[in-house]
Design a protein around this motif. Structure first.
Motif, PDB file in Angstrom:
ATOM      1  N   HIS A   1      34.602  17.555 -24.349  1.00 58.19           N
ATOM      2  CA  HIS A   1      35.873  18.261 -24.521  1.00 58.19           C
ATOM      3  C   HIS A   1      36.905  17.295 -25.071  1.00 58.19           C
ATOM      4  CE1 HIS A   1      39.040  21.216 -23.776  1.00 58.19           C
ATOM      5  NE2 HIS A   1      39.776  20.214 -23.301  1.00 58.19           N
TER       6      HIS A   1
ATOM      7  N   GLU B   1      40.704  17.866 -26.937  1.00 58.86           N
ATOM      8  CA  GLU B   1      41.679  18.891 -27.324  1.00 58.86           C
ATOM      9  C   GLU B   1      42.962  18.231 -27.802  1.00 58.86           C
ATOM     10  OE1 GLU B   1      44.208  22.548 -25.233  1.00 58.86           O
ATOM     11  OE2 GLU B   1      42.464  21.665 -24.219  1.00 58.86           O
ATOM     12  N   ILE B   2      43.488  18.721 -28.921  1.00 58.20           N
ATOM     13  CA  ILE B   2      44.770  18.249 -29.444  1.00 58.20           C
ATOM     14  C   ILE B   2      45.834  19.277 -29.087  1.00 58.20           C
ATOM     15  CG2 ILE B   2      46.078  17.644 -31.519  1.00 58.20           C
ATOM     16  CD1 ILE B   2      43.425  16.838 -32.821  1.00 58.20           C
ATOM     17  N   ASN B   3      46.828  18.851 -28.308  1.00 58.04           N
ATOM     18  CA  ASN B   3      47.871  19.759 -27.845  1.00 58.04           C
ATOM     19  C   ASN B   3      49.133  19.712 -28.704  1.00 58.04           C
ATOM     20  OD1 ASN B   3      46.346  20.632 -25.585  1.00 58.04           O
ATOM     21  ND2 ASN B   3      46.887  18.745 -24.509  1.00 58.04           N
ATOM     22  N   GLY B   4      49.123  18.895 -29.726  1.00 56.28           N
ATOM     23  CA  GLY B   4      50.297  18.784 -30.585  1.00 56.28           C
ATOM     24  C   GLY B   4      50.634  17.339 -30.858  1.00 56.28           C
TER      25      GLY B   4
ATOM     26  N   ASP C   1      48.964  14.214 -29.059  1.00 54.89           N
ATOM     27  CA  ASP C   1      48.880  14.478 -27.625  1.00 54.89           C
ATOM     28  C   ASP C   1      47.509  15.111 -27.373  1.00 54.89           C
ATOM     29  OD1 ASP C   1      49.257  15.047 -24.965  1.00 54.89           O
ATOM     30  OD2 ASP C   1      50.534  16.787 -25.332  1.00 54.89           O
ATOM     31  N   THR C   2      46.618  14.381 -26.732  1.00 59.38           N
ATOM     32  CA  THR C   2      45.238  14.840 -26.609  1.00 59.38           C
ATOM     33  C   THR C   2      44.741  14.758 -25.172  1.00 59.38           C
ATOM     34  OG1 THR C   2      44.273  12.643 -26.992  1.00 59.38           O
ATOM     35  CG2 THR C   2      44.783  13.977 -28.932  1.00 59.38           C
ATOM     36  N   VAL C   3      43.683  15.508 -24.927  1.00 59.61           N
ATOM     37  CA  VAL C   3      42.994  15.484 -23.633  1.00 59.61           C
ATOM     38  C   VAL C   3      41.506  15.344 -23.899  1.00 59.61           C
ATOM     39  CG1 VAL C   3      42.440  16.766 -21.537  1.00 59.61           C
ATOM     40  CG2 VAL C   3      44.736  16.930 -22.523  1.00 59.61           C
TER      41      VAL C   3
END
Length: 278
Positions: free
Chosen positions: A93, A95-98, A217-219
């Motif tokens: 996983h 994910e790029i949140n912006g 900003d990633t997870v």
């Protein structure tokens, strides 16, 4: 003595520059300037001490062709990390949140430039190059790769697997890049490209260092064998696999160019055999 003087010079620049860059954390533009100054100082000091102790031009850090060689390494490093993060995206996983911290990315340019240049000067310019003269390419690559991996055990979130991964994917690959090209600019570019892509662009952990946020900003989450866990993507099996492949490619190129140095003992025995009376 040349080994001692060169290593001492490289370590001093790395220590002083590292302290200065670390002290500027929180001031990204100052960190950028100090990091770039540290990188420049490392190259200039290395070139000077090599000329003084070996009485030869320091061709491995020559200005001619430096930009193109650095650029090739940079592209390889960024592309390699892009391939790793793509595999993490599809198998775990990511994910790029912006947008994350553009200012943080600016500071990371300086931080990663200082780290890449000082480490390449120390490990490939001094350690690998001089050990290779004595033992040959294969032994020097193995010894300095292990040492490079072990040095990362000092990082906050490091573990044994992370050190092994670094030894294979970075220590071996960067030494092979130098062996293939006989310039430090390619491994410097590769090292910087990988590190900055990891931290400055994709905002992932680098070598378990508690790296600050970069541009995005990633997870990241998922199995540690895919993501690298707390150590970051350098602990991913994909990093090890891609690093091993590129190491093999550089070694093939070094062989093709006749740049692989044989073991000293074999060379000495061959030389001695030619002087025996017939």
């Amino acid at each position: 003595m040349r080994f001692i003087w060169q290593l001492l010079a490289a370590v001093l620049v790395a220590m002083i520059g590292g302290q200065a860059v670390g002290a500027a954390e929180g001031s990204p533009w100052l960190q950028l300037v100090l990091g770039l100054l540290t990188a420049v100082a490392a190259v200039l000091v290395y070139g000077w001490v090599v000329r003084r102790t070996e009485h030869r031009p320091s061709t491995e850090v020559a200005r001619e062709g430096a930009g193109a060689a650095f650029g090739r390494g940079l592209l390889i490093g960024v592309a390699m990390f892009g391939a790793v993060i793509t595999n993490i995206y599809f198998n775990a996983h990511y994910e790029i949140n912006g947008l994350g911290s553009p200012a943080g990315a600016v500071g990371l340019v300086g931080f990663m430039a200082a780290a890449a240049v000082t480490e390449e000067v120390m490990f490939r310019g001094v350690l690998f190059r001089i050990i290779e003269e004595r033992t040959g390419t294969w032994i020097a690559l193995t010894l300095t790769g292990v040492l490079f991996g072990a040095s990362h055990l000092l990082n906050p979130n490091a573990d044994l697997w992370g050190a092994v991964a670094i030894a294979i994917e970075a220590g071996g690959m960067l030494a092979a890049a130098y062996a293939a090209t006989r310039t430090l600019w390619v491994p410097i570019g590769l090292h910087f490209g990988w590190n900055f892509a990891a931290a400055g662009i994709f905002s992932t952990e680098v070598s378990g260092n508690d790296t600050p946020q970069g541009l995005l900003d990633t997870v990241t989450s998922g199995p540690a064998w895919v993501t690298g866990g707390d150590f970051g993507p350098e602990g991913s099996v994909y990093s090890v696999a891609f690093g091993a492949l590129i190491t093999g490619a550089f070694l093939w190129l070094a062989h093709r160019r006749g740049n692989l140095v044989p073991r000293r003992r074999g060379a000495d025995e061959a030389a001695a055999a030619t002087t025996l009376p017939r």
